[in-house]
Every structure is written in C-alpha cells, then in structure tokens.
Design an enzyme around this catalytic site. Structure first.
Site, mmCIF file in Angstrom:
data_model
loop_
_atom_site.group_PDB
_atom_site.id
_atom_site.type_symbol
_atom_site.label_atom_id
_atom_site.label_comp_id
_atom_site.label_asym_id
_atom_site.label_seq_id
_atom_site.Cartn_x
_atom_site.Cartn_y
_atom_site.Cartn_z
ATOM 1 C CB SER A 139 42.181 28.159 42.886
ATOM 2 O OG SER A 139 42.436 28.072 44.149
ATOM 3 C CE1 TYR A 152 38.489 24.116 43.356
ATOM 4 C CE2 TYR A 152 40.563 25.032 44.244
ATOM 5 C CZ TYR A 152 39.413 25.273 43.741
ATOM 6 O OH TYR A 152 38.902 26.450 43.529
HETATM 7 N N1 LIG Z 1 35.531 29.765 47.682
HETATM 8 C C1 LIG Z 1 36.941 29.885 47.679
HETATM 9 O O1 LIG Z 1 37.443 29.826 48.652
HETATM 10 C C2 LIG Z 1 37.716 29.617 46.295
HETATM 11 C C3 LIG Z 1 38.762 29.968 46.279
HETATM 12 C C4 LIG Z 1 39.898 30.310 45.132
HETATM 13 C C5 LIG Z 1 39.160 30.014 43.957
HETATM 14 N N2 LIG Z 1 37.794 29.799 43.848
HETATM 15 C C6 LIG Z 1 37.355 29.846 42.559
HETATM 16 O O2 LIG Z 1 36.437 30.803 42.646
HETATM 17 C C7 LIG Z 1 35.220 30.338 41.653
HETATM 18 C C8 LIG Z 1 33.993 30.757 42.029
HETATM 19 O O3 LIG Z 1 33.554 29.870 43.276
HETATM 20 P P1 LIG Z 1 32.973 30.651 44.546
HETATM 21 O O4 LIG Z 1 33.804 30.876 45.605
HETATM 22 O O5 LIG Z 1 31.940 31.668 44.053
HETATM 23 O O6 LIG Z 1 32.087 29.428 44.782
HETATM 24 P P2 LIG Z 1 30.383 28.919 44.913
HETATM 25 O O7 LIG Z 1 30.526 27.521 45.009
HETATM 26 O O8 LIG Z 1 29.677 29.855 45.375
HETATM 27 O O9 LIG Z 1 30.428 29.093 43.101
HETATM 28 C C9 LIG Z 1 30.370 28.185 42.159
HETATM 29 C C10 LIG Z 1 29.162 28.160 41.267
HETATM 30 O O10 LIG Z 1 29.429 27.305 40.173
HETATM 31 C C11 LIG Z 1 27.929 26.599 40.274
HETATM 32 N N3 LIG Z 1 28.324 25.320 39.511
HETATM 33 C C12 LIG Z 1 28.640 24.210 40.132
HETATM 34 N N4 LIG Z 1 28.459 23.119 39.044
HETATM 35 C C13 LIG Z 1 28.251 23.757 38.120
HETATM 36 C C14 LIG Z 1 27.953 23.257 36.653
HETATM 37 N N5 LIG Z 1 28.421 21.936 36.356
HETATM 38 N N6 LIG Z 1 27.687 23.994 35.713
HETATM 39 C C15 LIG Z 1 27.318 25.321 36.018
HETATM 40 N N7 LIG Z 1 27.674 25.803 37.259
HETATM 41 C C16 LIG Z 1 27.779 25.031 38.176
HETATM 42 C C17 LIG Z 1 27.495 26.471 41.661
HETATM 43 O O11 LIG Z 1 26.261 26.342 41.506
HETATM 44 C C18 LIG Z 1 27.842 27.834 42.190
HETATM 45 O O12 LIG Z 1 26.961 28.850 41.819
HETATM 46 C C19 LIG Z 1 35.526 28.779 41.299
HETATM 47 O O13 LIG Z 1 36.278 28.722 40.105
HETATM 48 C C20 LIG Z 1 36.215 28.645 42.422
HETATM 49 O O14 LIG Z 1 37.109 27.387 42.106
HETATM 50 C C21 LIG Z 1 37.062 29.649 44.813
#
Ligand SMILES: NC(=O)c1ccc[n+]([C@@H]2O[C@H](COP(=O)([O-])OP(=O)(O)OC[C@H]3O[C@@H](n4cnc5c(N)ncnc54)[C@H](O)[C@@H]3O)[C@@H](O)[C@H]2O)c1
Length: 260
Positions: A139, A152
């Site tokens: 991130s 986080y």
């Molecule tokens: N959403 C944002 O604004 C943002 C910003 C920067 C980085 N990210 C990063 O991007 C990546 C994807 O996130 P996203 O934005 O698609 O959010 P999201 O919440 O849609 O995706 C996260 C996924 O991880 C799964 N998950 C949670 N716990 C789990 C576990 N113990 N085992 C397996 N799967 C599990 C959830 O069910 C979900 O499908 C993540 O690493 C997140 O930290 C997101």
C-alpha cells in the site's frame, strides 16, 4: 502487450476487489489462475465467471495447512506455479488507543504472516522449476505512514521488509519477489469507516488531490503494475517497491507554488 501465456498463478484475496480484477486480467493474458479467499461463495462465483482458466480453492492465508491445500491444488491441476500474488489483506482504522491487541494481531496475521506462509509454501515448487515471480500487494501505507493507521502501516511496512529479505534469499533460485504499493483499491475495504471519515471530508479530499496526479488510483492501473511484476517483462526486477500512487510518496505538492 505483456503476456502471461502458459503461466500458472495463485492470487489470494481474489473473491472481490483488486484480487478478482488481477485474476480476470491474468486469465485474459493467457494464465491459468487459482483464486484463494475466505469468502467461499463469492470466490467460487468469481472463478466461475472467469471460465475454464480459473478455479477457486479456499485459503485462509493465516493457516499454513490451507496454503498446503492451495499449492497441492495448483500442482495437481496444472503441475507448476509460476506466480504468487499475495493480495489478501484486512484493514483497521483507528488511533492507538482505539486499536485492541486482537485487532493489531489480526492485521499482522493476515497482512504479514499470511504472505510469509504463502512464500514459504510456493518456494519448493518454484525452486524445482528454477523460476517464479511473487508479487506482494502492499500500500501507499507501506512507504509513508499515516496517523490512525498504526496497525495497518505496521503490517504493510513489515510486508515490504519481508519482500526485500525474501528477494535476496531466493533470487539465486530464479525466484523474484517484489511489492506493489497502491493508493487505492476496493472502496468496500474501508467502507466500515466511511461514515466517520466523511466528518473530515475536506482533509480527505486534500489528501487525494495534493499529489502529482490528483485523485484516487483506478484498480486497472494497480492491475497493470501487478501484471508487469508477474510477467517476464520485469525479469531483472527484484526487491523493488512499485508505487502506484500518482506521485503521493514522491514528495509534497503545494497548491499555488506552480504559479510563483
Ligand atoms: N482498498 C484500498 O483503498 C487499498 C489501498 C491500498 C492498498 N490496498 C491493498 O490492496 C489489496 C487488495 O485489497 P482490495 O482493495 O481489493 O480490498 P478487498 O477488501 O476487496 O480485498 C481483500 C480480499 O482479501 C480477502 N481476505 C481477507 N482476509 C483473508 C484471509 N485471512 N485469507 C484470505 N483472504 C482474505 C477478503 O475476503 C477480500 O476478498 C490489499 O492488500 C489491500 O491492503 C487496498
């Protein structure tokens, strides 16, 4: 265009959001993809939607036994593993005093321990092949910290350290390990806190606007970066952090200074 033709990839957290978009693009580029997640119904539906090149296998990334099942499924179905995208993660927003020990542990377990277990699970297969690419989804908060995000940030800075140490350790086995550091993703991830964040609307908008390329980063751009690191187009990149953040971590943009 970059190709993933013939590659076999595991993508965690692929039921929805960025992980689902990565799985979809990987399939379009010729890869066969095993989607892991804990949202079983949604994960299965996503895999079904992507067609024959995709399959779903439950994998709670905090459980080494479920990693073993996922790796076994990939090997049984396809005989190899070329790419691992450690994308699954959870978020907690709140200052230190509003973050319980349990919440802090949970973030470290899913966001940092999970990718460690994943790397450990795929390395023997990749080493046997003499090749592999591991992409850890960090991130903007892996690169620059923010108040209200201690758990986080700790988990995502840790993931960055893990990536670099692993890159050095297994590079000679032909395995690359890199991080993508996006400033955006699926809004559903931070939806539980949106009500409170809206109380600071001006500050929140300014945070997204005061960067080289203003505004939030579309998921498609994040997927582009992950494809690059997964593919042979990045054969000599290892241990890097690739920010996909519109320049947010490049430095400070001061509105008005362009007119001095
Ligand atoms: N959403 C944002 O604004 C943002 C910003 C920067 C980085 N990210 C990063 O991007 C990546 C994807 O996130 P996203 O934005 O698609 O959010 P999201 O919440 O849609 O995706 C996260 C996924 O991880 C799964 N998950 C949670 N716990 C789990 C576990 N113990 N085992 C397996 N799967 C599990 C959830 O069910 C979900 O499908 C993540 O690493 C997140 O930290 C997101």
């Amino acid at each position: 265009m970059m190709s993933l033709e013939g590659k076999v990839a595991i993508v965690t957290g692929a039921a929805r959001g960025t992980g689902a978009a990565v799985a979809e693009r990987f399939c379009q580029l010729g890869a066969r993809v095993i989607l892991g997640d804990v949202r079983d119904e949604m994960g299965q539906a996503t895999a079904d939607r992507l067609g024959e090149a995709a399959s779903y296998c439950r994998c709670d990334v905090t459980h080494s036994g479920q990693w073993a099942d996922l790796v076994a499924a990939a090997r049984d179905e396809h005989g190899r593993i070329d790419v691992l995208v450690n994308n699954a993660a959870v978020l907690h927003q709140g200052p230190i005093e509003n973050t319980s020990e349990e919440q802090f542990r949970k973030l470290l377990e899913v966001n940092t321990l999970g990718p460690f277990l994943g790397i450990r699970a795929v390395v023997p297969t990749m080493r046997e092949q003499g090749s592999g690419s591991i992409v850890n989804v960090g991130s903007i908060d892996s690169l620059a910290a923010m108040n209200g995000l201690t758990a986080y940030c700790a988990s995502k800075f840790g993931l960055r350290g893990l990536s670099k140490a692993a890159a050095l350790e297994i590079g000679r086995d032909g395995i690359r390990v890199n991080s993508v550091c996006p400033a955006g993703g699926n809004p559903e991830m931070y939806e539980p806190w949106m009500g409170k964040v809206m109380g600071f609307l001006e500050e929140t908008i300014a945070y997204g606007e005061n960067r080289g390329i203003p505004g939030s980063v579309p998921v498609d751009s994040i997927v582009d970066a992950i494809v690059f690191l997964a593919s042979d187009a990045s054969l000599h990149c290892t241990g890097i952090d690739l920010p996909v953040d519109g320049g947010a971590t490049a430095g400070c943009f001061i509105p008005g200074f362009n007119t001095l």
